[in-house]
Motif scaffolding. Sequence first.
Motif, PDB file in Angstrom:
ATOM      1  N   TRP A  76      10.340  10.941  15.084  1.00 62.92           N
ATOM      2  CA  TRP A  76      11.349  11.825  14.502  1.00 62.92           C
ATOM      3  C   TRP A  76      10.680  12.478  13.311  1.00 62.92           C
ATOM      4  CZ3 TRP A  76      16.945  11.683  15.439  1.00 62.92           C
ATOM      5  CH2 TRP A  76      17.643  12.602  14.662  1.00 62.92           C
ATOM      6  N   GLU A  77      10.482  13.780  13.398  1.00 68.77           N
ATOM      7  CA  GLU A  77       9.862  14.499  12.287  1.00 68.77           C
ATOM      8  C   GLU A  77      10.881  14.758  11.191  1.00 68.77           C
ATOM      9  OE1 GLU A  77       6.734  17.600  13.328  1.00 68.77           O
ATOM     10  OE2 GLU A  77       8.021  17.562  15.126  1.00 68.77           O
ATOM     11  N   THR A  78      10.431  14.699   9.948  1.00 73.63           N
ATOM     12  CA  THR A  78      11.299  15.047   8.832  1.00 73.63           C
ATOM     13  C   THR A  78      11.831  16.460   9.054  1.00 73.63           C
ATOM     14  OG1 THR A  78      10.087  13.604   7.339  1.00 73.63           O
ATOM     15  CG2 THR A  78      11.378  15.379   6.320  1.00 73.63           C
ATOM     16  N   GLY A  79      13.131  16.615   8.936  1.00 74.61           N
ATOM     17  CA  GLY A  79      13.760  17.909   9.183  1.00 74.61           C
ATOM     18  C   GLY A  79      14.099  18.124  10.645  1.00 74.61           C
ATOM     19  N   GLY A  80      13.705  17.201  11.504  1.00 76.50           N
ATOM     20  CA  GLY A  80      13.992  17.320  12.929  1.00 76.50           C
ATOM     21  C   GLY A  80      15.451  17.018  13.236  1.00 76.50           C
ATOM     22  N   SER A  81      15.818  17.215  14.475  1.00 78.58           N
ATOM     23  CA  SER A  81      17.215  16.989  14.867  1.00 78.58           C
ATOM     24  C   SER A  81      17.358  15.946  15.972  1.00 78.58           C
ATOM     25  CB  SER A  81      17.848  18.304  15.329  1.00 78.58           C
ATOM     26  OG  SER A  81      17.129  18.819  16.432  1.00 78.58           O
ATOM     27  N   ALA A  82      16.223  15.386  16.438  1.00 68.33           N
ATOM     28  CA  ALA A  82      16.298  14.408  17.523  1.00 68.33           C
ATOM     29  C   ALA A  82      15.000  13.609  17.615  1.00 68.33           C
ATOM     30  CB  ALA A  82      16.538  15.122  18.852  1.00 68.33           C
ATOM     31  N   TRP A  83      15.108  12.432  18.241  1.00 67.90           N
ATOM     32  CA  TRP A  83      13.923  11.665  18.578  1.00 67.90           C
ATOM     33  C   TRP A  83      13.174  12.398  19.679  1.00 67.90           C
ATOM     34  CZ3 TRP A  83      12.014   7.769  15.916  1.00 67.90           C
ATOM     35  CH2 TRP A  83      12.865   7.050  15.071  1.00 67.90           C
ATOM     36  N   ARG A  84      11.867  12.309  19.647  1.00 68.33           N
ATOM     37  CA  ARG A  84      11.042  12.950  20.680  1.00 68.33           C
ATOM     38  C   ARG A  84      10.055  11.940  21.247  1.00 68.33           C
ATOM     39  NH1 ARG A  84       7.943  17.573  19.017  1.00 68.33           N
ATOM     40  NH2 ARG A  84       7.655  17.779  21.251  1.00 68.33           N
ATOM     41  N   ALA A  85       9.618  12.222  22.445  1.00 68.40           N
ATOM     42  CA  ALA A  85       8.574  11.449  23.125  1.00 68.40           C
ATOM     43  C   ALA A  85       7.818  12.429  23.995  1.00 68.40           C
ATOM     44  CB  ALA A  85       9.192  10.338  23.967  1.00 68.40           C
ATOM     45  N   GLY A  86       6.710  11.997  24.530  1.00 72.88           N
ATOM     46  CA  GLY A  86       5.922  12.873  25.392  1.00 72.88           C
ATOM     47  C   GLY A  86       6.747  13.419  26.541  1.00 72.88           C
ATOM     48  N   SER A  87       6.632  14.722  26.786  1.00 73.06           N
ATOM     49  CA  SER A  87       7.436  15.353  27.834  1.00 73.06           C
ATOM     50  C   SER A  87       6.724  15.405  29.176  1.00 73.06           C
ATOM     51  CB  SER A  87       7.837  16.773  27.411  1.00 73.06           C
ATOM     52  OG  SER A  87       6.679  17.570  27.201  1.00 73.06           O
ATOM     53  N   ASP A  88       5.413  15.144  29.183  1.00 78.33           N
ATOM     54  CA  ASP A  88       4.638  15.230  30.424  1.00 78.33           C
ATOM     55  C   ASP A  88       4.114  13.873  30.875  1.00 78.33           C
ATOM     56  OD1 ASP A  88       4.948  17.973  30.735  1.00 78.33           O
ATOM     57  OD2 ASP A  88       3.230  18.407  29.449  1.00 78.33           O
ATOM     58  N   ILE A  89       4.940  12.845  30.725  1.00 76.92           N
ATOM     59  CA  ILE A  89       4.526  11.507  31.155  1.00 76.92           C
ATOM     60  C   ILE A  89       4.979  11.296  32.590  1.00 76.92           C
ATOM     61  CG2 ILE A  89       4.712   9.029  30.739  1.00 76.92           C
ATOM     62  CD1 ILE A  89       5.490   9.729  27.820  1.00 76.92           C
ATOM     63  N   PHE A  90       4.051  10.955  33.450  1.00 76.83           N
ATOM     64  CA  PHE A  90       4.379  10.606  34.833  1.00 76.83           C
ATOM     65  C   PHE A  90       4.352   9.080  34.923  1.00 76.83           C
ATOM     66  CE2 PHE A  90       2.797  14.915  35.096  1.00 76.83           C
ATOM     67  CZ  PHE A  90       3.795  15.506  35.845  1.00 76.83           C
ATOM     68  N   PHE A  91       5.560   8.501  34.934  1.00 78.34           N
ATOM     69  CA  PHE A  91       5.679   7.055  34.956  1.00 78.34           C
ATOM     70  C   PHE A  91       5.355   6.507  36.341  1.00 78.34           C
ATOM     71  CE2 PHE A  91       8.383   8.430  31.488  1.00 78.34           C
ATOM     72  CZ  PHE A  91       7.993   7.568  30.484  1.00 78.34           C
ATOM     73  N   PRO A  92       4.628   5.396  36.405  1.00 83.61           N
ATOM     74  CA  PRO A  92       4.342   4.790  37.702  1.00 83.61           C
ATOM     75  C   PRO A  92       5.641   4.353  38.377  1.00 83.61           C
ATOM     76  CG  PRO A  92       3.360   3.499  35.909  1.00 83.61           C
ATOM     77  CD  PRO A  92       4.078   4.646  35.295  1.00 83.61           C
ATOM     78  N   SER A  93       5.697   4.521  39.675  1.00 83.68           N
ATOM     79  CA  SER A  93       6.907   4.138  40.400  1.00 83.68           C
ATOM     80  C   SER A  93       6.861   2.644  40.732  1.00 83.68           C
ATOM     81  CB  SER A  93       7.034   4.954  41.682  1.00 83.68           C
ATOM     82  OG  SER A  93       5.918   4.710  42.509  1.00 83.68           O
ATOM     83  N   GLY A  94       8.029   2.113  41.020  1.00 90.58           N
ATOM     84  CA  GLY A  94       8.105   0.727  41.456  1.00 90.58           C
ATOM     85  C   GLY A  94       8.325  -0.284  40.357  1.00 90.58           C
ATOM     86  N   SER A  95       8.409   0.155  39.107  1.00 91.83           N
ATOM     87  CA  SER A  95       8.642  -0.770  37.997  1.00 91.83           C
ATOM     88  C   SER A  95       9.819  -0.270  37.176  1.00 91.83           C
ATOM     89  CB  SER A  95       7.407  -0.862  37.104  1.00 91.83           C
ATOM     90  OG  SER A  95       7.701  -1.621  35.937  1.00 91.83           O
ATOM     91  N   PRO A  96      10.763  -1.149  36.861  1.00 88.52           N
ATOM     92  CA  PRO A  96      11.885  -0.722  36.025  1.00 88.52           C
ATOM     93  C   PRO A  96      11.496  -0.521  34.556  1.00 88.52           C
ATOM     94  CG  PRO A  96      12.064  -3.054  36.522  1.00 88.52           C
ATOM     95  CD  PRO A  96      10.890  -2.528  37.298  1.00 88.52           C
ATOM     96  N   ASP A  97      10.325  -1.000  34.158  1.00 89.45           N
ATOM     97  CA  ASP A  97       9.896  -0.928  32.767  1.00 89.45           C
ATOM     98  C   ASP A  97       8.383  -0.676  32.693  1.00 89.45           C
ATOM     99  OD1 ASP A  97      10.100  -1.073  29.993  1.00 89.45           O
ATOM    100  OD2 ASP A  97      10.100  -3.260  29.932  1.00 89.45           O
ATOM    101  N   PRO A  98       7.904   0.467  33.196  1.00 87.65           N
ATOM    102  CA  PRO A  98       6.458   0.685  33.317  1.00 87.65           C
ATOM    103  C   PRO A  98       5.705   0.759  31.997  1.00 87.65           C
ATOM    104  CG  PRO A  98       7.630   2.706  33.803  1.00 87.65           C
ATOM    105  CD  PRO A  98       8.662   1.614  33.682  1.00 87.65           C
TER     106      PRO A  98
END
Length: 152
Positions: A76-98
Amino acid sequence: MDNCSGDDFSVLFTPAGVLVRGFDHESEMSPYGTDDEQVWPGVIDEVPAALRPLLDDAAFVDEGLGAPRVTVCLWWETGGSAWRAGSDIFFPSGSPDPDGSGHLFRLLTDRSPEAVQAHFEEDYGRPVPLERWRVLDGGQALVEALPPRRPA
């Protein structure tokens, strides 16, 4: 938080904002499980320049890999309006918590007595009565209700 079993997370507050980094060494996105032994693509690519040096701090870098110990990252950047995370993450399939975030942050997101009980039973390796985790009406802190940790 460091569970002394290879998993850890930090919440870092700075004038530039807040950075939350977590590392689950057994997650599918761990550098230990990849061929190139690098941070999973997209996890830290978009971290703002003002917060990026936090990830390069020696406390969070695996010396053997020469890379930050991170499987999950948000900010969360100072002055920001929301939490952010990487937008181009391709999560591995088959795991509920990769990325391990569910495992790492469960007590930050679920403070119920049942969640706390489950966490400490896993850490202590023995049953713990649910009553130990209920906050008492007299204002007793949860930490005061914890059983003493016995050496292994």
